[in-house]
Design a protein around this motif. Structure first.
Motif, PDB file in Angstrom:
ATOM      1  N   LEU A  57       0.811  -1.221   0.000  1.00 42.50           N
ATOM      2  CA  LEU A  57       0.000   0.000   0.000  1.00 42.50           C
ATOM      3  C   LEU A  57       0.844   1.270   0.000  1.00 42.50           C
ATOM      4  O   LEU A  57       0.755   2.091  -0.911  1.00 42.50           O
ATOM      5  N   LEU A  58       1.696   1.419   1.024  1.00 40.26           N
ATOM      6  CA  LEU A  58       2.421   2.687   1.166  1.00 40.26           C
ATOM      7  C   LEU A  58       3.560   2.849   0.163  1.00 40.26           C
ATOM      8  O   LEU A  58       3.854   3.972  -0.259  1.00 40.26           O
ATOM      9  N   MET A  59       4.197   1.759  -0.226  1.00 39.79           N
ATOM     10  CA  MET A  59       5.367   1.870  -1.087  1.00 39.79           C
ATOM     11  C   MET A  59       5.026   1.817  -2.574  1.00 39.79           C
ATOM     12  O   MET A  59       5.900   1.722  -3.406  1.00 39.79           O
ATOM     13  N   ASN A  60       3.757   1.914  -2.886  1.00 39.62           N
ATOM     14  CA  ASN A  60       3.360   1.905  -4.289  1.00 39.62           C
ATOM     15  C   ASN A  60       2.373   3.030  -4.546  1.00 39.62           C
ATOM     16  O   ASN A  60       1.436   3.241  -3.758  1.00 39.62           O
ATOM     17  N   ASP A  61       2.604   3.745  -5.631  1.00 38.55           N
ATOM     18  CA  ASP A  61       1.667   4.781  -6.083  1.00 38.55           C
ATOM     19  C   ASP A  61       1.027   4.284  -7.369  1.00 38.55           C
ATOM     20  O   ASP A  61       1.611   4.363  -8.461  1.00 38.55           O
ATOM     21  N   ARG A  62      -0.163   3.757  -7.253  1.00 42.61           N
ATOM     22  CA  ARG A  62      -0.789   3.104  -8.402  1.00 42.61           C
ATOM     23  C   ARG A  62      -1.472   4.097  -9.340  1.00 42.61           C
ATOM     24  O   ARG A  62      -1.381   3.981 -10.548  1.00 42.61           O
ATOM     25  N   ILE A  63      -2.169   5.018  -8.782  1.00 49.20           N
ATOM     26  CA  ILE A  63      -2.934   5.953  -9.608  1.00 49.20           C
ATOM     27  C   ILE A  63      -2.267   7.317  -9.538  1.00 49.20           C
ATOM     28  O   ILE A  63      -2.082   7.870  -8.446  1.00 49.20           O
ATOM     29  N   PRO A  64      -1.876   7.890 -10.645  1.00 47.01           N
ATOM     30  CA  PRO A  64      -1.253   9.221 -10.629  1.00 47.01           C
ATOM     31  C   PRO A  64      -2.197  10.248 -10.016  1.00 47.01           C
ATOM     32  O   PRO A  64      -3.405  10.237 -10.275  1.00 47.01           O
ATOM     33  N   GLY A  65      -1.640  11.104  -9.175  1.00 48.00           N
ATOM     34  CA  GLY A  65      -2.458  12.133  -8.542  1.00 48.00           C
ATOM     35  C   GLY A  65      -2.840  13.224  -9.516  1.00 48.00           C
ATOM     36  O   GLY A  65      -2.191  13.432 -10.552  1.00 48.00           O
ATOM     37  N   LYS A  66      -3.898  13.916  -9.190  1.00 45.20           N
ATOM     38  CA  LYS A  66      -4.370  15.005 -10.019  1.00 45.20           C
ATOM     39  C   LYS A  66      -3.385  16.173  -9.933  1.00 45.20           C
ATOM     40  O   LYS A  66      -3.026  16.626  -8.854  1.00 45.20           O
ATOM     41  N   LYS A  67      -2.931  16.617 -11.108  1.00 46.60           N
ATOM     42  CA  LYS A  67      -1.962  17.712 -11.134  1.00 46.60           C
ATOM     43  C   LYS A  67      -2.680  19.032 -10.864  1.00 46.60           C
ATOM     44  O   LYS A  67      -3.555  19.443 -11.618  1.00 46.60           O
ATOM     45  N   THR A  68      -2.321  19.653  -9.777  1.00 46.31           N
ATOM     46  CA  THR A  68      -2.940  20.925  -9.389  1.00 46.31           C
ATOM     47  C   THR A  68      -1.957  21.718  -8.557  1.00 46.31           C
ATOM     48  O   THR A  68      -1.028  21.154  -7.956  1.00 46.31           O
ATOM     49  N   THR A  69      -2.144  22.993  -8.581  1.00 45.40           N
ATOM     50  CA  THR A  69      -1.283  23.854  -7.757  1.00 45.40           C
ATOM     51  C   THR A  69      -1.837  24.006  -6.345  1.00 45.40           C
ATOM     52  O   THR A  69      -1.193  24.604  -5.486  1.00 45.40           O
ATOM     53  N   LYS A  70      -3.035  23.498  -6.109  1.00 42.03           N
ATOM     54  CA  LYS A  70      -3.621  23.589  -4.783  1.00 42.03           C
ATOM     55  C   LYS A  70      -2.888  22.647  -3.829  1.00 42.03           C
ATOM     56  O   LYS A  70      -2.512  21.550  -4.210  1.00 42.03           O
ATOM     57  N   ALA A  78      -6.854   5.513   1.579  1.00 42.22           N
ATOM     58  CA  ALA A  78      -6.463   4.166   2.002  1.00 42.22           C
ATOM     59  C   ALA A  78      -5.092   4.193   2.676  1.00 42.22           C
ATOM     60  O   ALA A  78      -4.859   3.514   3.682  1.00 42.22           O
ATOM     61  N   LYS A  79      -4.157   4.982   2.136  1.00 39.89           N
ATOM     62  CA  LYS A  79      -2.830   5.085   2.745  1.00 39.89           C
ATOM     63  C   LYS A  79      -2.916   5.711   4.135  1.00 39.89           C
ATOM     64  O   LYS A  79      -2.208   5.286   5.062  1.00 39.89           O
ATOM     65  N   ILE A  80      -3.786   6.716   4.277  1.00 38.98           N
ATOM     66  CA  ILE A  80      -3.958   7.340   5.597  1.00 38.98           C
ATOM     67  C   ILE A  80      -4.483   6.314   6.590  1.00 38.98           C
ATOM     68  O   ILE A  80      -4.001   6.228   7.733  1.00 38.98           O
ATOM     69  N   GLN A  81      -5.450   5.516   6.162  1.00 43.72           N
ATOM     70  CA  GLN A  81      -5.971   4.478   7.046  1.00 43.72           C
ATOM     71  C   GLN A  81      -4.917   3.424   7.345  1.00 43.72           C
ATOM     72  O   GLN A  81      -4.878   2.857   8.442  1.00 43.72           O
ATOM     73  N   GLY A  82      -4.037   3.155   6.368  1.00 44.69           N
ATOM     74  CA  GLY A  82      -2.939   2.228   6.604  1.00 44.69           C
ATOM     75  C   GLY A  82      -1.990   2.739   7.671  1.00 44.69           C
ATOM     76  O   GLY A  82      -1.542   1.982   8.559  1.00 44.69           O
ATOM     77  N   ILE A  83      -1.683   4.038   7.614  1.00 42.10           N
ATOM     78  CA  ILE A  83      -0.826   4.647   8.641  1.00 42.10           C
ATOM     79  C   ILE A  83      -1.498   4.552  10.006  1.00 42.10           C
ATOM     80  O   ILE A  83      -0.869   4.198  11.014  1.00 42.10           O
ATOM     81  N   LYS A  84      -2.782   4.858  10.038  1.00 39.60           N
ATOM     82  CA  LYS A  84      -3.515   4.798  11.302  1.00 39.60           C
ATOM     83  C   LYS A  84      -3.566   3.373  11.833  1.00 39.60           C
ATOM     84  O   LYS A  84      -3.501   3.145  13.047  1.00 39.60           O
ATOM     85  N   LEU A  85      -3.699   2.404  10.930  1.00 43.49           N
ATOM     86  CA  LEU A  85      -3.734   1.003  11.363  1.00 43.49           C
ATOM     87  C   LEU A  85      -2.435   0.627  12.062  1.00 43.49           C
ATOM     88  O   LEU A  85      -2.438  -0.022  13.118  1.00 43.49           O
TER      89      LEU A  85
END
Length: 1350
Positions: A783-796, A810-817
């Motif tokens: 989960l954490l060591m893989n970026d499967r879906i490219p993030g939306k490119k934005t300046t925000k 999902a990664k945030i929940q993985g960290i919390k787990l």
């Protein structure tokens, strides 16, 4: 007439026909009979009967002889007086008596006869009335004007008439008396002081109360003679007031009472006296001024008084007494205000400003009476007071004194009840005071806002809609009221349990301790302490009161039972002989606080039915002015709070069945609230309601497996709290979820991870093996060591929760787990804690992009940084993990509070503050708030200051209440945060100002702090003891701290009572052979700590603000510092300082645009520092010309403000300014965090080497504060942080880089964007930077290699 005189000299007396001689030789009865015939004769005569006048002249002279005037019989005297009165009428204007002495005797005789008027039931009253009428009509007494003794005659007459007048007299008697007396005043040459006193004495309050008719007579006389008597009244007051001749009259001591009465009778009587009062208002005598103020208060406040408009100078002079130095005078002025407001609404405008000042008066009684005056007028008619006056009452609801706060809240509640609940003045008035419910709900709910005597259904309906219309702060206050009530009820219950125990030494100590705890929850604890002790004694001795109080604090006590118990207890403790009983008042207050007069089982059932009506759409929400959705949400929130404070009240089948129905609804909020209520109230559900359990369990299991994440979390907690065979139920949930985890569908992964995380925390041993494998193989590697879906490119830098990608969630929940698993295990035997901490710090170090592949969007990286920072905070709250957090990891976590994303800074600070307030986070984390000093948003700096002050006060209060924890002093005493702050600031990559933390803390023991700083200078940095530069930084910060202590304290030179203990992890042991007395501050820095003209200096790369004359630090946070990196780095005289500026007017883009920048030139290799993006091309260098110093700013720019780092003077943070700083006050050279904007890159190419990081932040408008959902106290907040509508933006250079900088400002005025903070917290990654801080770089390389192995 001459003939008559001749007849008189003859001496022969002629009697009327049928009347024989009247002499002393006849009997009294015969004399009376004959005199009546004479009276009849004279009565029938008129002035034109010349013959009869001549005929009876001798008889008239005979009747005035001493024989008759001194006759012992009153009937004889009365008949003679009537004859004499007729004689004066008949012979007018010439009386037949020429001797002044005789005239005096006659009139004194007539006056004495007038005393007979007193008895209105006497048989002779008509003759007395005839006598009065006769002399009044003829004005007989006017003859006396020529007599020397006229004053004596008139005075006696006046006294007699004022004495005899009574309520038995009719209007005619009153009129004749006024006619008689007024003729003397109006036609006489003067009015003596004695005669005036005779009239005025009847106006004195004491005489007025004794004889109201005499007062009315004097009042009528003064009205009739106002013009004639006014000069004499004026003279009297002039003698007494101006000349101080109090001996001129016995009424001198009543002068102010007389002025008031005379003004009420006829204001023209005082035309010349009122200016004298203006003089008296300025008297040096406090008592005299007070008397005049009391007088004028009555005069100005009288209903029909026009004095204020007629005599404006006097009115203005009176208003000035609102600011009198004498407290009773100010108090009197304030009391007058209510009468003035009620009787003269037109004067409200004049009074408003003075009442405003008095509402902040240092005297409690005056502030209290300001409230009383305004509330009294408001209750009479709301239109009498303006919004400003009501706002003064609102401000006093926060007064430091309980009596004032209570009066303000009770007053507002009474106004609200009258005009809103009872709608006595219509909808407009109700709308005008709708804000009241948000300000006075804490202590007035039971009586006014939600009357406890209402029927249950109506009471709950009232509470339901009140709660739905309160603002957020009022809701928090009301919730806190219920929590405090619940807590105090438990304390009283503990006291009751104690008093039943046998007496012993430990018993006395335990009772005293509990008494102190209860006392702290009452107003004015100092006075309440003795009363609570007395109550404890009463409970020991009186079993009946004890049982009633036990019933009252019982969780099952109903509202009706509570009312009965309160009445019985107060009746038992009260005493008719002692109407004012402070002990009883305290007991009443305590009972009011603990009595459940609103909430019981029946009430909860009615409340749930009301919520269900709103959900079903059958409630009259719109008629109550509340949108249905808002009502439902508020109702559920209300039930959640009550489930925490009154859990037993929910224990009914009807209530649980209603909640079960809510649980099955499609509305997520409704179901979520129902789950939380079940968790708080269902501890005995399995035993008492098995039929509910059989239906509820499958629903909870389904929610845990496939429900929304928050519902899944509460479902697991419900099972843990409610069911005994929880291991079996947990296994039924864990196994299928564990096997079904799949990273292909991220949306379906969030709920299972949430559920597994809570299972890991609640049952770590049950699933120890699978969990370790799950964390190592699935969470970290897959989960954490893989970026499967490219993030939306934005300046925000931030987006709302619903726009966050499922993979990031999902990664945030993985960290919390991982964190929950560790918190459940609570030991580090397998070294999993070390691995997890390395993973978390790797996320922080890589800006949230752990894989460093650049596939994550900026908002996703912000979320992951926040999750990692909060995870470290949670682990630090567990002692076994706090011990293994290295200094580098602690520093990296601390720098999240300076993240470039506003929402990250905000959410992290809230988590930090929450952990510190619960005393779960170690003391060193309090030092993290020192890093907020350079936050560009004033609100964030102010929040940090509030957090510091609150934590300091909380820890000091804790130490006061827990004297036994002295051995843990170093972990609790707030002064011990100073070494941590110094160490943290010394290792801050930006070397920010240390002054701000000491400047904010209210530290009294300055000698202790001075000794602490001196001790630090004798040590070395524990993190890098051999790094000379790090140690020099440390000592420099110590010198800054020392100078601050010296400049702000007068006790710094005293000897410290104890030797401070320094934390061994942060500092080496002091070297006894080493004496560090060197001052590391440059000479020019002295101006910052001494009064005088400030001078520029480069110290710590941070001290860039001059001191005012008082020694306070002031910062010039130039807005252009947030735009150009070069402006803060270059020498003040260098071209880069001006050429590097980027004016807002030259930037035209929206926050959603991606401002690309030129790539670095081929020859310049970008460094792996906190910024990526090296020098720009020559073309960029020529884009801007060098601006002149002091040039005009762009239209939307504003002048640089000097402000203190914690929120001094506010500046328009939404605007940017160009460079106008004096070169002498320019910020010193320093590295800037983040990437520079376009123009800054140009300057960077010219002025700096690529390996040197730069820092800078842009100061822009903060986003609107978003409220985060909070769980009940005692639960950890697990939700995703930060729902905010505003966004951050970053100027992005071409080419990959992990560093961040403050985003450029939005050029358009209507855009709302978050304020990015310059990116902090990641040590340099380049080899060049690593040479500067080898230890830190080594740490980063080490933990990156091992971060993948949990």
């Amino acid at each position: 007439m001459a003939h008559s005189k001749n007849r008189a000299t003859d001496g022969k007396i002629t009697y009327p026909p049928g009347v024989k001689e009247i002499s002393d030789k006849i009997s009294k009865e015969e004399m009376v009979r004959r005199l009546k015939m004479v009276v009849k004769t004279f009565m029938d005569m008129d002035q034109d009967s010349e013959e009869e006048k001549e005929l009876y002249l001798n008889l008239a002279l005979h009747l005035a002889s001493d024989f008759f005037l001194k006759h012992p019989d009153k009937d004889v005297r009365l008949l003679v007086a009537c004859c004499l009165a007729d004689i004066f009428r008949i012979y007018a204007p010439e009386a037949p008596y020429t001797s002044p002495d005789k005239l005096k005797d006659i009139f004194m005789f007539i006056t004495r006869q007038l005393k007979g008027l007193e008895d209105t039931k006497s048989a002779q009253f008509n003759r007395y009335f005839y006598l009065l009428e006769n002399i009044a009509w003829v004005k007989s007494y006017n003859i006396c004007f020529e007599l020397e003794d006229s004053n004596e005659i008139f005075t006696q007459l006046y006294r007699t008439l004022f004495q005899v007048i009574n309520n038995g007299h009719n209007q005619k008697v009153h009129m004749h008396m006024v006619d008689l007396m007024s003729s003397i005043v109006c036609e006489g040459d003067s009015v003596s002081q004695e005669l005036l006193d005779t009239v005025l004495v009847n106006l004195v309050p004491a005489h007025k109360n004794l004889n109201k008719q005499a007062y009315d007579l004097a009042k009528a006389l003064l009205k009739r003679t106002a013009q004639a008597i006014e000069p004499y009244i004026t003279n009297f007051f002039n003698q007494v007031l101006m000349l101080g001749k109090t001996s001129v009259s016995d009424l001198s001591e009543h002068v102010f009472d007389l002025i008031l009465e005379l003004y009420n009778i006829d204001s023209h009587l005082l035309l010349s006296v009122l200016p004298q009062l203006e003089f008296k208002l300025k008297s040096n005598d406090n008592d005299e001024r007070l008397q005049v103020v009391k007088l004028l208060a009555k005069m100005f406040g009288a209903k029909d008084s026009e004095l204020a408009s007629q005599n404006k100078p006097l009115w203005q002079c009176y208003l000035g007494r609102f600011n009198d130095i004498h407290v009773p005078i100010r108090l009197e002025c304030v009391k007058f205000a209510s009468h003035c407001l009620m009787n003269h609404p037109d004067l409200a405008k004049d009074l408003t400003e003075y009442l405003k000042v008095r509402s902040h008066d240092p005297e409690e009684a005056i502030r209290h009476d300001v409230i009383v005056s305004i509330v009294t007028a408001s209750k009479k008619d709301l239109s009498l007071v303006n919004d400003h006056l009501l706002n003064f009452v609102r401000e006093r609801t926060l007064d430091k004194r309980w009596r004032v706060r209570k009066e303000a809240m009770m007053g507002l509640a009474q106004i609200y009840k009258k005009y809103s609940l009872q709608a006595e003045a219509g909808k407009e008035a109700a709308k005008q005071i709708s804000w009241i419910k948000d300000n006075c709900c804490i202590s007035t709910t039971r009586t006014y806002m939600v009357p406890h005597n209402l029927e249950t259904t109506e009471r709950m309906k009232c509470l339901y809609y009140l709660y739905a219309t309160l603002d957020s702060n009022a809701v928090k206050a009301l919730n806190e009221m219920w929590k405090c009530q619940n807590m105090l009820r438990h304390h009283v219950k503990d006291l009751l349990d104690l008093v039943k125990q046998p007496k012993s030494d430990s018993y006395s100590k335990a009772v005293f301790s509990k008494v102190m705890v209860i006392t702290r929850n009452l107003p004015d604890p100092g006075k309440a302490q003795d009363f609570v002790k007395k109550l404890a004694q009463v409970l020991e001795e009186d079993e009946k009161i004890r049982k009633q109080l036990e019933t009252l604090v019982s969780p099952s006590c109903s509202c009706k039972q509570a009312e009965v118990c309160v009445k019985d207890i107060t009746k038992k403790l009260g005493s008719p002989k002692q109407p004012s009983n402070p002990f009883l008042e305290m007991v009443k207050f305590l009972l009011e606080r603990i009595a459940p007069v609103h909430i019981d089982t029946e009430s909860i059932s009615a409340l749930i039915k009301q919520v269900n009506k709103s959900i079903e759409g059958t409630a009259d929400d719109e008629d109550e002015g509340v949108p249905t959705e808002q009502a439902i949400r508020a109702g559920l929130e209300l039930l959640k709070v009550l489930s925490f404070t009154h859990p037993v009240s929910f224990h009914s089948a009807e209530t649980f069945e209603s909640l079960l129905g809510c649980l099955k609804m499609d509305d997520e909020k409704v179901a979520e609230a129902a789950l939380q209520i079940f968790k708080n109230t269902g501890s005995k559900l399995e035993e008492s309601f098995p039929h509910i359990k059989s239906v509820l369990l499958p629903v909870l299991q389904h929610k845990a497996k496939k429900g929304p994440p928050r519902q899944a979390k509460f479902a697991i907690r419900c099972i843990h709290a409610m069911f005994s065979n929880r291991d079996t139920h947990f296994a039924q949930i864990f196994e299928p979820l564990h096997k079904s985890l799949d990273t292909e569908n991220m949306e379906q992964l969030i709920t299972p991870l949430t559920t597994l995380g809570h299972l890991a925390m609640l049952a770590p041993e049950q699933f120890a093996g699978p969990l370790k494998s799950l964390v190592a193989n699935f969470i970290v590697k897959d989960l954490l060591m893989n970026d499967r879906i490219p993030g939306k490119k934005t300046t925000k830098l931030w987006v709302p929760d619903d726009e966050v990608s499922p993979e990031t969630l999902a990664k945030i929940q993985g960290i919390k787990l991982m964190v929950r698993w560790l918190l459940g295990v609570k030991n580090n035997q397998s070294k999993s804690g070390n691995s997890t901490l390395r993973m978390l710090t790797a996320i922080l170090n890589s800006d949230g992009d752990l894989t460093e592949q650049g596939r994550l969007g900026k908002p996703d990286m912000s979320r992951l940084r926040l999750a990692a920072g909060c995870a470290v905070l949670r682990l630090a709250q567990e002692p076994c993990y706090h011990e293994i957090i290295t200094l580098e990891q602690y520093q990296l976590c601390a720098l999240v509070i300076n993240d470039e994303c506003y929402q990250v800074r905000q959410a992290f600070a809230q988590k930090l503050h929450k952990g510190l307030c619960r005393l779960r986070l170690p003391l060193e984390y309090l030092a993290v708030f020192a890093l907020c000093a350079k936050d560009p948003v004033k609100e964030r700096r102010a929040h940090a200051r509030q957090c510091l002050v609150k934590n300091i006060n909380l820890r000091r209060e804790y130490l006061k209440q827990h004297a036994a924890v002295s051995e843990k002093l170093i972990s609790l005493l707030p002064e011990y945060v100073v070494p941590y702050a110094i160490h943290l600031l010394a290792h801050d990559p930006d070397y920010v100002k240390v002054q701000d933390i000491e400047q904010l803390k209210d530290i009294k023991d300055h000698a202790f702090i001075r000794k602490m700083v001196e001790n630090i200078k004798q040590t070395k940095d524990g993190q890098s003891p051999d790094d000379a530069k790090i140690n020099e930084k440390l000592y420099t910060v110590c010198d800054v701290a020392m100078n601050i202590v010296i400049s702000k304290s007068t006790t710094y030179s005293l000897e410290s009572p104890k030797d401070p203990v320094l934390p061994a992890r942060y500092f080496t042991q002091p070297d006894k052979n080493f004496s560090n007395t060197k001052n590391y501050l440059p000479p020019e820095m002295k101006s910052f700590f001494t009064p005088g003209k400030p001078k520029a200096a480069n110290v710590l790369g941070a001290v860039n603000k001059p001191l005012s004359a008082t020694g306070k630090l002031q910062t010039k946070l130039s807005r252009m510092e947030t735009i150009s990196n070069a402006s803060s780095n270059s020498n003040p005289s260098s071209p880069g300082r001006s050429k590097g500026r980027l004016d807002v007017a030259e930037v035209d883009h929206s926050e959603n645009e991606d401002i690309s920048m030129k790539s670095p030139s081929e020859g310049d290799k970008p460094s792996r520092g906190r910024k990526r993006g090296g020098a720009s091309s020559q073309e960029d260098k020529t884009q801007e010309s060098k601006p002149k110093r002091g040039r005009k700013r762009a239209a939307n720019s504003s002048v640089d403000n000097t402000e203190e780092p914690w929120g001094g003077e506010d500046s328009s943070v939404a605007e940017t300014a160009t460079e106008t700083e004096d070169e002498q006050n320019s910020p010193p050279k320093r590295g800037r965090r983040g990437r520079p904007p376009k123009s800054a890159t140009v300057a960077a190419a010219r002025d700096d080497t690529p390996g040197k990081g730069r820092r800078g932040r842009r100061k822009v408008a903060p986003p609107p504060e978003e409220e985060h959902d909070e769980e009940q106290e005692g639960e950890e907040e697990e939700e995703d942080e930060g729902e905010a509508g505003s966004e951050n933006m970053e100027v992005k250079p071409k080419g990959r880089g992990r560093g961040r900088r403050a985003a450029p400002l939005e050029a358009t005025s209507d855009s709302v964007e978050s304020t990015p903070q310059k990116r902090r917290g990641r040590p340099p990654k380049s080899q060049t930077a690593a040479k500067k801080s080898g230890a830190t770089s080594e740490f980063i390389r080490r933990h990156r290699r091992s971060a993948l192995t949990p």
